[in-house]
Scaffold this motif. Structure first.
Motif, PDB file in Angstrom:
ATOM      1  N   PHE A 163      -3.552  27.244  37.095  1.00 56.70           N
ATOM      2  CA  PHE A 163      -2.155  26.989  36.694  1.00 56.70           C
ATOM      3  C   PHE A 163      -1.230  28.034  37.331  1.00 56.70           C
ATOM      4  O   PHE A 163      -0.451  28.695  36.647  1.00 56.70           O
ATOM      5  CB  PHE A 163      -2.041  27.009  35.168  1.00 56.70           C
ATOM      6  N   ALA A 164      -1.338  28.154  38.646  1.00 59.39           N
ATOM      7  CA  ALA A 164      -0.633  29.229  39.358  1.00 59.39           C
ATOM      8  C   ALA A 164       0.883  29.178  39.153  1.00 59.39           C
ATOM      9  O   ALA A 164       1.524  30.218  38.994  1.00 59.39           O
ATOM     10  CB  ALA A 164      -0.981  29.174  40.837  1.00 59.39           C
ATOM     11  N   ASP A 165       1.465  27.965  39.138  1.00 58.71           N
ATOM     12  CA  ASP A 165       2.932  27.865  38.964  1.00 58.71           C
ATOM     13  C   ASP A 165       3.360  28.428  37.610  1.00 58.71           C
ATOM     14  O   ASP A 165       4.273  29.245  37.524  1.00 58.71           O
ATOM     15  CB  ASP A 165       3.374  26.392  39.051  1.00 58.71           C
ATOM     16  N   ASP A 166       2.663  27.967  36.562  1.00 55.55           N
ATOM     17  CA  ASP A 166       3.005  28.427  35.204  1.00 55.55           C
ATOM     18  C   ASP A 166       2.781  29.938  35.081  1.00 55.55           C
ATOM     19  O   ASP A 166       3.589  30.656  34.497  1.00 55.55           O
ATOM     20  CB  ASP A 166       2.135  27.723  34.155  1.00 55.55           C
ATOM     21  N   GLU A 167       1.669  30.395  35.633  1.00 57.44           N
ATOM     22  CA  GLU A 167       1.351  31.824  35.516  1.00 57.44           C
ATOM     23  C   GLU A 167       2.386  32.677  36.250  1.00 57.44           C
ATOM     24  O   GLU A 167       2.785  33.735  35.760  1.00 57.44           O
ATOM     25  CB  GLU A 167      -0.051  32.103  36.052  1.00 57.44           C
ATOM     26  N   ALA A 168       2.813  32.198  37.411  1.00 51.85           N
ATOM     27  CA  ALA A 168       3.814  32.961  38.173  1.00 51.85           C
ATOM     28  C   ALA A 168       5.089  33.108  37.344  1.00 51.85           C
ATOM     29  O   ALA A 168       5.663  34.199  37.253  1.00 51.85           O
ATOM     30  CB  ALA A 168       4.101  32.265  39.500  1.00 51.85           C
ATOM     31  N   GLN A 169       5.508  32.020  36.692  1.00 54.56           N
ATOM     32  CA  GLN A 169       6.727  32.090  35.876  1.00 54.56           C
ATOM     33  C   GLN A 169       6.556  33.079  34.726  1.00 54.56           C
ATOM     34  O   GLN A 169       7.459  33.856  34.407  1.00 54.56           O
ATOM     35  CB  GLN A 169       7.083  30.695  35.317  1.00 54.56           C
ATOM     36  N   LEU A 170       5.382  33.046  34.096  1.00 53.01           N
ATOM     37  CA  LEU A 170       5.128  33.971  32.980  1.00 53.01           C
ATOM     38  C   LEU A 170       5.149  35.427  33.459  1.00 53.01           C
ATOM     39  O   LEU A 170       5.718  36.298  32.810  1.00 53.01           O
ATOM     40  CB  LEU A 170       3.772  33.665  32.338  1.00 53.01           C
ATOM     41  N   LEU A 171       4.508  35.673  34.592  1.00 58.01           N
ATOM     42  CA  LEU A 171       4.469  37.043  35.117  1.00 58.01           C
ATOM     43  C   LEU A 171       5.877  37.514  35.489  1.00 58.01           C
ATOM     44  O   LEU A 171       6.262  38.646  35.174  1.00 58.01           O
ATOM     45  CB  LEU A 171       3.541  37.118  36.337  1.00 58.01           C
ATOM     46  N   ILE A 172       6.649  36.634  36.110  1.00 61.42           N
ATOM     47  CA  ILE A 172       8.015  37.005  36.512  1.00 61.42           C
ATOM     48  C   ILE A 172       8.854  37.316  35.280  1.00 61.42           C
ATOM     49  O   ILE A 172       9.590  38.304  35.241  1.00 61.42           O
ATOM     50  CB  ILE A 172       8.656  35.883  37.369  1.00 61.42           C
ATOM     51  N   SER A 173       8.700  36.511  34.223  1.00 58.47           N
ATOM     52  CA  SER A 173       9.550  36.794  33.052  1.00 58.47           C
ATOM     53  C   SER A 173       9.023  37.965  32.224  1.00 58.47           C
ATOM     54  O   SER A 173       9.797  38.599  31.508  1.00 58.47           O
ATOM     55  CB  SER A 173       9.764  35.549  32.190  1.00 58.47           C
ATOM     56  N   ALA A 174       7.732  38.289  32.360  1.00 57.31           N
ATOM     57  CA  ALA A 174       7.194  39.410  31.569  1.00 57.31           C
ATOM     58  C   ALA A 174       7.478  40.767  32.221  1.00 57.31           C
ATOM     59  O   ALA A 174       7.612  41.776  31.529  1.00 57.31           O
ATOM     60  CB  ALA A 174       5.678  39.244  31.389  1.00 57.31           C
ATOM     61  N   ALA A 175       7.585  40.799  33.543  1.00 54.99           N
ATOM     62  CA  ALA A 175       7.739  42.092  34.240  1.00 54.99           C
ATOM     63  C   ALA A 175       9.129  42.677  34.014  1.00 54.99           C
ATOM     64  O   ALA A 175      10.124  41.963  34.076  1.00 54.99           O
ATOM     65  CB  ALA A 175       7.484  41.898  35.728  1.00 54.99           C
ATOM     66  N   GLN A 176       9.155  43.977  33.760  1.00 52.11           N
ATOM     67  CA  GLN A 176      10.439  44.664  33.506  1.00 52.11           C
ATOM     68  C   GLN A 176      11.053  45.205  34.793  1.00 52.11           C
ATOM     69  O   GLN A 176      12.204  45.637  34.795  1.00 52.11           O
ATOM     70  CB  GLN A 176      10.209  45.854  32.550  1.00 52.11           C
ATOM     71  N   SER A 177      10.257  45.248  35.867  1.00 48.78           N
ATOM     72  CA  SER A 177      10.762  45.806  37.126  1.00 48.78           C
ATOM     73  C   SER A 177       9.951  45.208  38.270  1.00 48.78           C
ATOM     74  O   SER A 177       8.852  44.683  38.047  1.00 48.78           O
ATOM     75  CB  SER A 177      10.581  47.333  37.126  1.00 48.78           C
ATOM     76  N   PRO A 178      10.470  45.295  39.492  1.00 55.22           N
ATOM     77  CA  PRO A 178       9.706  44.799  40.644  1.00 55.22           C
ATOM     78  C   PRO A 178       8.334  45.479  40.750  1.00 55.22           C
ATOM     79  O   PRO A 178       7.328  44.824  41.043  1.00 55.22           O
ATOM     80  CB  PRO A 178      10.598  45.154  41.832  1.00 55.22           C
ATOM     81  N   ALA A 179       8.307  46.791  40.476  1.00 56.64           N
ATOM     82  CA  ALA A 179       7.018  47.506  40.583  1.00 56.64           C
ATOM     83  C   ALA A 179       6.034  46.969  39.550  1.00 56.64           C
ATOM     84  O   ALA A 179       4.830  46.794  39.843  1.00 56.64           O
ATOM     85  CB  ALA A 179       7.241  49.002  40.369  1.00 56.64           C
ATOM     86  N   GLU A 180       6.545  46.674  38.363  1.00 54.08           N
ATOM     87  CA  GLU A 180       5.644  46.146  37.328  1.00 54.08           C
ATOM     88  C   GLU A 180       5.159  44.745  37.699  1.00 54.08           C
ATOM     89  O   GLU A 180       3.997  44.393  37.458  1.00 54.08           O
ATOM     90  CB  GLU A 180       6.338  46.129  35.962  1.00 54.08           C
ATOM     91  N   LEU A 181       6.035  43.954  38.302  1.00 55.97           N
ATOM     92  CA  LEU A 181       5.624  42.610  38.713  1.00 55.97           C
ATOM     93  C   LEU A 181       4.501  42.686  39.755  1.00 55.97           C
ATOM     94  O   LEU A 181       3.492  41.970  39.657  1.00 55.97           O
ATOM     95  CB  LEU A 181       6.826  41.832  39.257  1.00 55.97           C
ATOM     96  N   ILE A 182       4.657  43.587  40.714  1.00 54.30           N
ATOM     97  CA  ILE A 182       3.604  43.739  41.735  1.00 54.30           C
ATOM     98  C   ILE A 182       2.292  44.134  41.066  1.00 54.30           C
ATOM     99  O   ILE A 182       1.235  43.573  41.347  1.00 54.30           O
ATOM    100  CB  ILE A 182       4.022  44.802  42.784  1.00 54.30           C
ATOM    101  N   SER A 183       2.383  45.090  40.148  1.00 45.53           N
ATOM    102  CA  SER A 183       1.159  45.549  39.467  1.00 45.53           C
ATOM    103  C   SER A 183       0.529  44.420  38.639  1.00 45.53           C
ATOM    104  O   SER A 183      -0.690  44.238  38.623  1.00 45.53           O
ATOM    105  CB  SER A 183       1.522  46.757  38.606  1.00 45.53           C
ATOM    106  N   MET A 184       1.378  43.635  37.970  1.00 49.05           N
ATOM    107  CA  MET A 184       0.852  42.521  37.152  1.00 49.05           C
ATOM    108  C   MET A 184       0.159  41.477  38.026  1.00 49.05           C
ATOM    109  O   MET A 184      -0.925  40.996  37.694  1.00 49.05           O
ATOM    110  CB  MET A 184       1.983  41.863  36.362  1.00 49.05           C
ATOM    111  N   VAL A 185       0.805  41.128  39.135  1.00 50.65           N
ATOM    112  CA  VAL A 185       0.196  40.123  40.022  1.00 50.65           C
ATOM    113  C   VAL A 185      -1.117  40.669  40.569  1.00 50.65           C
ATOM    114  O   VAL A 185      -2.138  39.958  40.603  1.00 50.65           O
ATOM    115  CB  VAL A 185       1.170  39.729  41.168  1.00 50.65           C
ATOM    116  N   ASP A 186      -1.136  41.936  40.948  1.00 51.64           N
ATOM    117  CA  ASP A 186      -2.374  42.537  41.476  1.00 51.64           C
ATOM    118  C   ASP A 186      -3.498  42.459  40.439  1.00 51.64           C
ATOM    119  O   ASP A 186      -4.632  42.123  40.762  1.00 51.64           O
ATOM    120  CB  ASP A 186      -2.150  44.010  41.842  1.00 51.64           C
TER     121      ASP A 186
END
Ligand SMILES: C[S@@+](CC[C@H](N)C(=O)[O-])C[C@H]1O[C@@H](n2cnc3c(N)ncnc32)[C@H](O)[C@@H]1O
Length: 256
Positions: A20-43
Motif C-alpha cells: 500500500f505504498a500510496d497510502d503509506e507515503a501519505q501517512l509518512l508525509i503527514s506524520a513527519a514534522q520536518s524534511p529530515a524526519e520524513l527522510i528518516s521515516m522513509v528510510d
C-alpha cells in the motif's frame, strides 16, 4: 540528494515491497514534522520496520493507539476480541487486559464503556511503558508475569478477563513476516511448542480470579481453537467459539 516528493517516496516504498505504498507515503508525509524526519521515516520503513512503529501509532477500533519500537502492533483481527468483550461487559465491570502490549484492547473497551474499571498487565517493560501512555488515567497498568502482576484485591472480582497472548508455535516464528520477526519482541510472539503455553497458564489461573459469572475471552487461531477449548474445560470453564471469517478472527469465550 534524496527526493521528498510523494511520487519518489511511493517509488521507494513500492521497490521495498510495501503493498500500500500510496497510502503509506501519505501517512509518512503527514506524520513527519520536518524534511529530515520524513527522510528518516522513509528510510526506516524501507529497512523493514512496521509502518506503525515508524509513525508511532496504529489505528485500532477507530482509535489512534501509540506504538513504541519493539512493541506488538495491534492487529485488525483483534478488533473482534474487543467486540466480544464489549458485548459482555456490564457498565461498571472490572475488566482485565492480560498480555496488554500497547494496551489497545483495554483502551478500546473503555472507550466504548467509560465506567468499566480497567487493569492491564504485560511482562515486557517497553510494552508497559507504551500501555501506560495509551491507558493514561483510564486504568492501571502493571508490569509482571500474568496474574502475579495484579493486585490481590482483584482476585475473585474480574468480570471480563481478556487475553491476546502470544500464540505462534516456536518453530513457526521463523516463517513470520520480517516486520514481526525482526521488529516485535519475541516474548510477544512465541507461544512455546504448540503456541499455547501462555494461553494455558491464563486459562488455568482464570477460575480463581474471575468473579462468579465472569467471562474469560481468549484470541486464538482457527487451527488451535480445539486445544484452547480443551484447556477451558480442563479449568472447569464452559466455553464457546466465536468466529469472524472476514477478519480471520477466532475467540474462545468461557465462563465459570
Ligand atoms: C500477541 S501480543 C498482544 C498484545 C495486545 N494484547 C494486542 O492485542 O495488541 C502478546 C503480549 O503478551 C505479553 N506477554 C507475553 N508473556 C507474558 C507473560 N507471561 N505475562 C504478561 N505478559 C506477557 C507480551 O509482552 C506481548 O505484549
Amino acid at each position: 540528494m534524496v527526493s521528498l516528493a510523494a511520487p519518489a517516496i511511493v517509488a521507494r516504498l513500492s521497490a521495498a515491497g510495501c503493498v500500500f505504498a500510496d497510502d503509506e507515503a501519505q501517512l509518512l508525509i503527514s506524520a513527519a514534522q520536518s524534511p529530515a524526519e520524513l527522510i528518516s521515516m522513509v528510510d526506516r520503513r524501507v529497512a523493514g520496520l512496521p509502518l506503525e512503529q515508524v509513525i508511532g501509532w496504529a489505528e485500532f477500533c477507530g482509535l489512534r493507539i501509540a506504538v513504541d519500537p519493539g512493541v506488538f502492533v495491534p492487529r485488525r483481527r483483534t478488533e473482534f476480541l474487543v467486540a466480544q468483550a464489549i458485548a459482555l461487559a456490564r457498565p461498571t465491570a472490572l475488566v482485565v487486559d492480560m498480555c496488554c502490549g500497547t494496551g489497545a484492547v483495554g483502551v478500546a473497551v473503555t472507550s466504548a464503556k467509560s465506567d468499566v474499571e480497567l487493569h492491564a498487565v504485560d511482562i515486557d517493560p517497553a510494552a508497559v511503558q507504551c500501555a501506560r501512555r495509551n491507558v493514561g488515567a483510564g486504568g492501571h497498568v502493571y508490569e509482571g508475569d500474568l496474574f502475579d502482576a495484579l493486585p490481590d484485591g482483584v482476585r475473585g472480582h474480574i468480570d471480563v478477563l481478556i487475553a491476546n497472548t502470544p500464540y505462534v508455535p516456536t518453530a513457526e516464528i521463523a516463517l513470520l513476516p520480517a516486520e514481526a520477526r525482526l521488529y516485535e519482541a519475541l516474548v510477544a510472539l512465541d507461544g512455546g511448542a504448540d503456541g499455547l503455553d501462555v494461553q494455558r497458564r491464563v486459562i488455568a489461573g482464570a477460575p480463581s480470579w474471575l468473579a462468579p459469572g465472569g467471562f474469560l475471552l481468549i484470541e486464538t487461531s482457527e487451527r488451535q481453537a480445539a486445544h484452547t477449548i480443551e484447556a477451558f474445560s480442563q479449568a472447569g470453564l464452559v466455553s464457546r467459539v466465536q468466529r469472524d471469517e472476514h477478519l480471520d478472527a477466532t475467540v474462545v469465550v468461557g465462563t465459570n
